[in-house]
Design an enzyme around this catalytic site. Structure first.
Site, PDB file in Angstrom:
ATOM      1  N   THR A 180     117.100  -4.342 -26.459  1.00  0.00           N
ATOM      2  CA  THR A 180     118.344  -4.188 -25.728  1.00  0.00           C
ATOM      3  C   THR A 180     118.755  -2.723 -25.762  1.00  0.00           C
ATOM      4  O   THR A 180     118.205  -1.920 -26.519  1.00  0.00           O
ATOM      5  CB  THR A 180     119.474  -5.079 -26.265  1.00  0.00           C
ATOM      6  N   TYR A 181     119.686  -2.395 -24.895  1.00  0.00           N
ATOM      7  CA  TYR A 181     120.240  -1.039 -24.813  1.00  0.00           C
ATOM      8  C   TYR A 181     121.647  -1.039 -25.375  1.00  0.00           C
ATOM      9  O   TYR A 181     122.425  -1.979 -25.143  1.00  0.00           O
ATOM     10  CB  TYR A 181     120.270  -0.566 -23.358  1.00  0.00           C
ATOM     11  N   ALA A 199     125.373  -9.633 -24.868  1.00  0.00           N
ATOM     12  CA  ALA A 199     124.172  -9.988 -25.618  1.00  0.00           C
ATOM     13  C   ALA A 199     124.549 -10.359 -27.048  1.00  0.00           C
ATOM     14  O   ALA A 199     125.565  -9.901 -27.578  1.00  0.00           O
ATOM     15  CB  ALA A 199     123.184  -8.821 -25.621  1.00  0.00           C
ATOM     16  N   ILE A 200     123.693 -11.172 -27.672  1.00  0.00           N
ATOM     17  CA  ILE A 200     123.895 -11.595 -29.060  1.00  0.00           C
ATOM     18  C   ILE A 200     122.591 -11.390 -29.831  1.00  0.00           C
ATOM     19  O   ILE A 200     121.513 -11.740 -29.341  1.00  0.00           O
ATOM     20  CB  ILE A 200     124.312 -13.075 -29.133  1.00  0.00           C
ATOM     21  N   CYS A 210     116.153  -8.070 -23.231  1.00  0.00           N
ATOM     22  CA  CYS A 210     116.023  -9.368 -23.904  1.00  0.00           C
ATOM     23  C   CYS A 210     114.817 -10.157 -23.419  1.00  0.00           C
ATOM     24  O   CYS A 210     114.780 -11.386 -23.518  1.00  0.00           O
ATOM     25  CB  CYS A 210     117.304 -10.190 -23.765  1.00  0.00           C
ATOM     26  N   ARG A 244     117.199  -7.836 -36.575  1.00  0.00           N
ATOM     27  CA  ARG A 244     117.969  -8.940 -35.999  1.00  0.00           C
ATOM     28  C   ARG A 244     117.062  -9.794 -35.127  1.00  0.00           C
ATOM     29  O   ARG A 244     115.955  -9.400 -34.775  1.00  0.00           O
ATOM     30  CB  ARG A 244     119.127  -8.397 -35.155  1.00  0.00           C
ATOM     31  N   GLY A 245     117.571 -10.952 -34.737  1.00  0.00           N
ATOM     32  CA  GLY A 245     116.851 -11.764 -33.784  1.00  0.00           C
ATOM     33  C   GLY A 245     116.903 -11.154 -32.387  1.00  0.00           C
ATOM     34  O   GLY A 245     117.698 -10.257 -32.109  1.00  0.00           O
ATOM     35  N   GLY A 246     116.018 -11.625 -31.522  1.00  0.00           N
ATOM     36  CA  GLY A 246     116.036 -11.178 -30.136  1.00  0.00           C
ATOM     37  C   GLY A 246     114.977 -10.138 -29.840  1.00  0.00           C
ATOM     38  O   GLY A 246     114.060  -9.896 -30.640  1.00  0.00           O
TER      39      GLY A 246
END
Length: 215
Positions: free
Chosen positions: A74-75, A144-145, A175, A69-71
């Protein structure tokens, strides 16, 4: 066709979730399945997006998964609602920027059900809340996305912090945002003892005006 709405029971291992999404996206592409929003919780993990800086991983206390995925890092863990969104942008309009804006609007509308003012930031992905109690210009991320697209069908999606262990975000630079003014929060951290079922109802209610009917 209406979008299918599915809520998983228990904690779903990340590899199982990824396998499920891969198959569902393939079926949507081939016209064998309808679009889907899948709500899950995961055991505690870190996930790495396509823009990850290896130096942003500060702890290996939990498994780390490459996602596609993008980004960045993250947790995910118990007490966090993840919405995996598998929608066909061939039918809805092949505009990824507009799709992400719609996801942000969905989160913001959902949070407003609990009197939380979520806001977008041009230079920071996700949805943020101002924290004047912490200091001038302090803000915390509450959602978050991270999106992936295959042949204009989306997968992965968003996460909203209901009541995860916020200390677990300390094992990464969430992020890629290292500025000490920008932290992480949750509904419970903001003083709102919301149940997961209440959050799910708010998500469902606010999905429909933006994306259409659900089954």
């Amino acid at each position: 066709m209406p979008v299918e709405w599915l809520i998983a029971d228990g904690l779903i291992p990340y590899p199982q979730a990824l396998q499920f999404m891969e198959q569902r996206v393939a079926d949507i592409i081939d016209g064998r399945a309808q679009e889907l929003v899948w709500l899950v919780e995961h055991p505690s993990i870190y996930t790495a997006g396509t823009s990850t800086n290896a130096g942003d991983l500060k702890s290996t206390q939990f498994p780390v998964f490459e996602t596609g995925r993008g980004g960045q890092y993250t947790y995910h863990g118990p007490g966090q609602r993840i919405a995996y969104v598998m929608l066909d942008l061939r039918q809805r309009g092949p505009d990824l920027r507009a799709f992400i804006a719609s996801l942000e609007a969905w989160i913001i509308a959902t949070l407003s059900e609990f009197n939380i003012t979520g806001e977008r930031r041009e230079d920071r992905v996700g949805v943020w809340v101002k924290r004047p109690d912490k200091g001038l210009d302090y803000e915390d991320k509450i959602a978050a996305i991270g999106i992936r697209v295959r042949q204009w069908v989306t997968f992965h999606g968003l996460s909203i912090n209901l009541e995860p262990d916020l200390g677990h975000f300390g094992g990464i630079v969430p992020c890629g945002v290292a500025d000490p003014r920008y932290g992480v929060t949750s509904l419970v951290d903001l003083g709102l003892p919301v149940m997961m079922s209440d959050l799910d109802l708010a998500l469902r209610k606010n999905f429909i005006p933006l994306f259409g009917p659900l089954t």
